[in-house]
Design a protein around this motif. Structure first.
Motif, mmCIF file in Angstrom:
data_model
loop_
_atom_site.group_PDB
_atom_site.id
_atom_site.type_symbol
_atom_site.label_atom_id
_atom_site.label_comp_id
_atom_site.label_asym_id
_atom_site.label_seq_id
_atom_site.Cartn_x
_atom_site.Cartn_y
_atom_site.Cartn_z
ATOM 1 N N UNK A 205 6.396 12.612 -27.300
ATOM 2 C CA UNK A 205 4.444 13.513 -27.849
ATOM 3 C C UNK A 205 4.067 13.200 -26.158
ATOM 4 N N UNK A 206 3.701 11.451 -26.354
ATOM 5 C CA UNK A 206 2.988 11.499 -25.940
ATOM 6 C C UNK A 206 3.230 11.481 -23.812
ATOM 7 N N UNK A 207 4.220 11.481 -23.469
ATOM 8 C CA UNK A 207 4.630 11.230 -22.537
ATOM 9 C C UNK A 207 4.797 12.493 -22.163
ATOM 10 N N UNK A 208 5.388 13.234 -22.783
ATOM 11 C CA UNK A 208 5.461 14.775 -22.456
ATOM 12 C C UNK A 208 4.214 15.870 -22.583
ATOM 13 N N UNK A 209 2.810 15.544 -22.624
ATOM 14 C CA UNK A 209 1.520 15.644 -22.606
ATOM 15 C C UNK A 209 1.238 15.073 -21.325
ATOM 16 N N UNK A 210 1.531 13.236 -21.194
ATOM 17 C CA UNK A 210 1.112 13.200 -21.061
ATOM 18 C C UNK A 210 1.612 13.093 -18.986
#
Length: 440
Positions: A205-210
């Motif tokens: 999820x962090x990678x998706x938004x980053x």
């Protein structure tokens, strides 16, 4: 007669309000000073500012912001938001996370709005949400560095320290003022938001938004004279943006099980748009976003992403356009006149008195500044005699607030909270500028 009219209004309040609206509108049009050079020029400036805003900000700034906000409403666990940013979360942790998250964006006062609306809808407490809202446009590391280079290290440091303190204090004050209401909201929001079985790991999820935020940030990387490192990034910003977008597409294939074929078609369309219009990156950018949204719309499991993004778009975009037009009508563009003569502004903020500092804060709150443009504007005003106290007040209030910004915030948190937030920003900017101008 008046008693009869009051009774008639009580019996037909809707018709009475409609009549009043028609009368006010008619009188405004009847007495409009059309044909005078001041008014005609102000209208032209409003059109030009709105045109500039549409060309420079809607596609590259707002469209990805709407997409990210829609994704926040769908793919971020509400339980996670409640745990870190919710009304009952630890104040230091919540305000710290909100301030740092906003700082990483480095966006203008309008682009941060969909993201603010996304985390607030998802359950973030009012205090952390307001800290995020202020920190996004205000605590811009490069803007602070440019301020120090152009206006001097002293005012650059004052702006940096003031903006960081503002984000935390404003968030804390908003939480304290509305703590009872937030307590009730926390009880309602906390029900039934455990993580689902299909929730992605936090790292994914962090990678998706980053990746999406990286596309937003680098696509809007502005040129800044006097900073070789910054300009080095500026010259390759579209390469970086393309790499991040490709990584995002790969993540959708890997974790969201998107088909390679439609994404390849979208990528090919983006390349063709780049070849056809190499000097108009907005075309390729809009093709890419439109393609991603069309694929998501065709997938039942991702259709809600498009729905939420559209909800943010229709709620926010019309108000922003109206706000930008009115701001241009009243204040014009930099170095161009609106209805309010620029000499009045210069004369009003020409010293470090409390009156000048208040006026600078209020004017800054209503003006629209895109990222980094506030520095050359303040530099020009200081060259025309603006005091250093009003200059700091404008730098602290201006990037974080604007008339379009206020109109949209009102739709998210209501009129009263919006007025309180704006008043806190103006009062704190005034206090900081007055102290800085007279005692530092």
């Amino acid at each position: 007669m008046f008693n009869s009219l009051r009774a008639l209004y009580r019996d037909n309040p809707r018709e009475g309000r409609l009549l009043a609206f028609i009368l006010v509108g008619f009188l405004a049009i009847y007495f409009i000073p059309a044909g005078t050079s001041r008014f005609d020029n102000a209208v032209l400036e409003a059109v030009r500012l709105t045109n500039w805003y549409a060309r420079e900000h809607v596609i590259l700034c707002l469209l990805p912001a709407f997409v990210i906000a829609g994704a926040m409403a769908v793919y971020i666990s509400q339980g996670s938001v409640m745990r870190f940013l919710g009304p009952t979360a630890s104040r230091p942790i919540a305000l710290g996370v909100a301030s740092v998250s906003g700082t990483l964006l480095a966006v203008c006062s309008c682009t941060v709005l969909p993201l603010f609306g996304g985390i607030y809808r998802r359950g973030a407490g009012l205090g952390p949400a307001m800290a995020f809202l202020y920190s996004g446009p205000a605590i811009n590391i490069m803007a602070i560095v440019v301020t120090a280079k152009v206006l001097g290290a002293e005012i650059g440091i004052a702006r940096g320290v003031g903006a960081i303190v503002f984000a935390v204090v404003i968030g804390l004050l908003m939480h304290l003022i509305y703590r009872r209401e937030e307590g009730d909201r926390a009880k309602t929001s906390a029900r039934g938001f455990e993580a689902g079985d299909d929730e992605k790991p936090v790292s994914i999820t962090v990678m998706f938004f980053a990746l999406m935020i990286g596309v937003l940030v680098f696509a809007n990387w502005a040129a800044v004279d006097g900073s070789p490192a910054w300009m080095a990034v500026f010259h390759v910003k579209w390469i970086i943006t393309a790499v991040l977008a490709a990584g995002f597409g790969g993540l959708l294939i890997w974790q969201w099980n998107w088909s390679i074929r439609p994404l390849a078609i979208v990528a090919l369309a983006v390349v063709l748009a780049t070849v056809v219009a190499p000097n108009a990156p907005q075309l390729a950018f809009s093709v890419g976003i439109g393609g991603i949204m069309m694929i998501a719309l065709s997938r039942p499991e991702d259709r809600e992403w498009v729905v939420q993004s559209w909800d943010f778009t229709k709620q926010i975009l019309p108000l922003l356009v109206i706000g930008v037009f009115v701001a241009g009508l009243l204040l014009g563009r930099p170095d161009h006149e609106g209805l309010i003569p620029s000499r009045w502004v210069t004369a009003a903020v020409g010293d470090n008195t409390l009156t000048s500092t208040i006026l600078a804060s209020v004017l800054g709150a209503f003006m629209y500044f895109s990222t980094l443009t506030e520095v050359p504007i303040v530099d020009a005003l200081m060259g025309a005699g603006m005091g250093k106290g009003p200059a700091l007040a404008l730098l602290l209030a201006g990037p974080a607030l604007s008339l379009p910004n206020m109109l949209v915030i009102r739709t998210v948190i209501g009129t009263e909270k919006t007025l309180v937030y704006c008043a806190l920003v103006v009062v704190m900017a005034t206090f900081s500028g007055f102290v800085y101008g007279n005692y530092v």
